[in-house]
Scaffold this active site. Structure first.
Site: not given
Length: 292
Positions: A205, A230, A280
């Protein structure tokens, strides 16, 4: 280099079990004043893994970031044992703070078996040892020293090296929406395969949305020209790997629109095996000018 930051991270990810299927984790701030999404995802995977037989490892996870995490409060993880089959095990985990869900993860685990084999080839990249460390690179970009210090502290457990300049390195210069980084844990890890998957989840991430910023010449968190967070995160674990050995994270962005951007990545072992695929979507907004 001291292994203290890595040991601190491993301690952060080592959850306390407070009841059957219920775990509690600590939190800490990231570069921005909220809980780092990779931390919540990694902790949720730890919670799920604690309820799964040791001979089964994650092969996929799908997650949603629902609310901003409070770095000053503990996070409670509740595990739903959705299915225990002969080959696959499914778990659902909800992370809660202040009585509200902040994150939800579904993960599937599988007992290893032989099968068909093929993969996308590893793209070319320079050797990681030829690239500058974060400590060498970040101070060269003229950023606020406080920002540099916070960034180095937040990433001290991981040796992460950019193949090309990060978004804030050539701020204002649109580039191809593609980014590569090499990474590994800053120290030796135990042989537990789940631990290596958890560490890779944590790191996944950190840089995936960089390629979105590159396409528009935006610098992101380092210069404050974009507001980002995110929204969801998905990973597929294809082959065994070690997170304390060099891994190449090849990332690109196929699209950005509607205040959102999509990043997709492939993580390869140094000898060219495709270990992980990642996708993502995140919020990517340009801040509105302040009204006088």
């Amino acid at each position: 280099m001291s292994q203290a930051p890595l040991l601190d991270l491993l301690d952060l990810l080592d959850l306390e079990q407070i009841e059957e299927n219920i775990f509690r984790g600590r939190s800490r701030s990231a570069i921005v004043p909220r809980v780092f999404g990779g931390q919540v995802a990694a902790q949720a995977l730890v919670a799920a893994g604690r309820t799964v037989p040791e001979d089964r490892l994650p092969h996929s996870l799908h997650a949603y970031f629902l609310r901003t995490g409070d770095p000053g409060a503990p996070i409670v993880y509740t595990v739903d044992r959705m299915n225990d089959g002969r080959s696959f095990t499914a778990r659902r985990v909800v992370a809660v703070q202040h009585g509200q869900p902040i994150f939800a993860l579904s993960a599937s685990f599988q007992r290893w078996e032989e099968g068909l084999e093929h993969q996308a080839p590893m793209p070319p990249a320079p050797d990681p040892e030829s690239l500058p460390t974060a400590e060498e690179l970040l101070p060269t970009y003229g950023l606020d020293p406080a920002v540099v210090r916070k960034a180095l502290e937040a990433r001290a457990a991981v040796d992460l090296r950019y193949v090309d300049d990060p978004p804030y390195g050539r701020y204002g210069e649109p580039r191809e929406p593609r980014s590569q980084v090499w990474f590994r844990a800053n120290g030796k890890l135990d042989d537990d395969p789940l631990l290596h998957v958890v560490l890779a989840t944590y790191v996944s991430d950190m840089t995936l949305l960089d390629s979105i910023l590159l396409a528009h010449g935006r610098g992101g968190w380092a210069v404050g020209d974009v507001v980002g967070a995110s929204l969801d995160h998905a990973m597929w674990f294809h082959r065994p790997f070690r997170a304390d050995e060099w891994l190449l994270y090849d990332q690109e962005s196929p699209s950005a629109s509607g205040g959102r951007g999509l990043g997709q990545g492939r993580i390869y072992t140094r000898d060219g095996r495709l270990a992980i695929s990642v996708i993502q979507e995140g919020v990517v907004r340009v801040p509105r000018p302040k009204t006088p």
